[in-house]
Design an enzyme around this catalytic site. Structure first.
Site, short mmCIF file in Angstrom:
data_model
loop_
_atom_site.label_atom_id
_atom_site.label_comp_id
_atom_site.label_asym_id
_atom_site.label_seq_id
_atom_site.Cartn_x
_atom_site.Cartn_y
_atom_site.Cartn_z
N CYS A 196 0.83 -1.20 0.00
CA CYS A 196 0.00 0.00 0.00
C CYS A 196 0.87 1.26 0.00
O CYS A 196 0.58 2.23 -0.71
CB CYS A 196 -0.91 -0.02 1.22
SG CYS A 196 -2.09 1.34 1.28
N CYS A 203 -4.68 -1.94 5.93
CA CYS A 203 -4.49 -0.63 5.31
C CYS A 203 -5.73 -0.18 4.53
O CYS A 203 -6.13 -0.83 3.57
CB CYS A 203 -3.27 -0.69 4.40
SG CYS A 203 -2.82 0.87 3.63
#
Length: 388
Positions: free
Chosen positions: A100, A196
């Site tokens: 991410c 995330c």
């Protein structure tokens, strides 16, 4: 620096909020950017995006900066979540924060910040950047307990050259004090620990929406069946809680007690989950690891001597010897065997305070030093089910 435009990723948390305030105090023209990267169930009990947005807007108003929202949900699904699911389907345990950061926060976000006319982007990560003879180094944060360089090890020279980490030289306790002094609404807000951009939620139930799963036997190294698993994707090496094994009389001590059970391996072809008893069981200890997808901050591999490695975020750095294999392969041998080295997690290498980069763990054992790969994790690679 006065007048230079910086776009700050504001999540609604205290770290990014204080980062924005610090940069404004230093004379930057600061613009906040709130990323919305998950839409599948944004009205779900476990999705905090709405409250996070309200917190970010309130903070921006208090410190006197503009803020806008941007939606990267398509990029997130394509670049991060799809890989996340593939890894679990393959029996590995991925770390979505690493991907991410590389693909969303420091690629899609950075591209957007530059389109807004910013010279730099900033986040609330605990890490540091240092320029050294025209090259950029990623350093650990001063607050070692909060250091997040592990999650940032895939950043490259271009990304680091345009990044600021305002909290790199500040303790978390001081960040909270600053927020309290400014009377920010999130001064006491709990740090996010979920996936995330997806949030904190019952993990097994969440994964079951996206992954196929077939129950199968739970076995000991001796081949005894001691239970049934709900699907190999839902377990990770070293896991103790939630296995569903306990009270097996044949594996109890004389006094009726039973040592704790731990996940020690998976065999995808036979759909078997292997468990062992005792934290120090040999199947949980690995003398070396093999990793792929190597990524180096300097964009060239480091010297192989005098390195330290982490095989999981909270692990202390341990000395190791590094050997490079092929274009992006790594083999690392530890000075002392390491516990629960887990395929899918990241092996991140350091020299003192400098984060050098790392790779994705593929297996644990002596492969690359003339030995065979140890371990029962049989990820359809033809590996042996016995320890060497």
């Amino acid at each position: 620096m006065r007048g230079k435009k910086v776009v700050v990723g504001m999540s609604g948390g205290v770290d990014s909020s204080v980062s924005a305030w610090l940069l404004k105090e230093q004379g930057y023209e600061v613009v906040g950017l709130f990323m919305k990267n998950w839409e599948d169930d944004d009205d779900d009990t476990f999705c905090s995006a709405r409250q996070d947005w309200l917190d970010a807007v309130t903070v921006a108003d208090i410190i006197g900066i503009d803020i806008e929202v941007v939606n990267f949900s398509g990029e997130y699904k394509d670049r991060v979540f799809a890989d996340f699911l593939r890894e679990y389907e393959a029996g590995r345990t991925p770390n979505p924060d690493v991907l991410c950061n590389a693909e969303i926060k420091f690629r899609a976000f950075l591209d957007h910040a530059l389109l807004l006319g910013a010279e730099r982007m900033a986040t609330g990560h605990y890490a540091r950047v240092r320029e050294n003879d025209g090259r950029f180094e990623l350093l650990k944060a001063w607050d070692e307990r909060k250091d997040q360089s592990y999650f940032l090890h895939r950043l490259n020279q271009s990304q680091l050259s345009k990044t600021l980490f305002p909290l790199g030289e500040i303790k978390k306790t001081e960040v909270r004090k600053i927020a309290e002094r400014l009377r920010l609404p999130n001064a006491g807000k709990k740090d996010s620990t979920g996936i995330c951009f997806i949030g904190e939620r019952p993990f097994r139930a969440f994964l079951s929406r996206y992954l196929s799963h077939t129950p199968g036997p739970i076995k000991t190294p001796e081949g005894d069946v001691v239970g049934e698993h709900v699907g190999l994707s839902f377990y990770t090496i070293g896991q103790r809680k939630g296995i569903g094994v306990g009270g097996v009389k044949s594996h109890q001590r004389a006094d009726g007690t039973s040592p704790a059970w731990y996940v020690a391996g998976k065999d995808l072809r036979s759909n078997v989950l292997y468990v062992v008893q005792g934290h120090a069981h040999p199947w949980l200890l690995s003398p070396a690891l093999r990793a792929g997808q190597a990524s180096w901050v300097a964009e060239t591999a480091p010297r192989e001597e005098g390195l330290l490695v982490k095989t999981r975020y909270r692990q202390a750095d341990v000395p190791c010897y590094l050997r490079l294999t092929g274009d992006d392969g790594i083999v690392a041998r530890f000075n002392e065997p390491q516990w629960a080295v887990t395929p899918g997690q990241s092996a991140v290498f350091y020299r003192d305070e400098v984060c050098l980069g790392g790779g994705v763990i593929e297996g644990a054992g002596d492969a690359g030093w003339g030995g065979s790969l140890c371990g029962v994790v049989s990820l359809n690679e033809g590996r042996s089910e016995s320890r060497s």
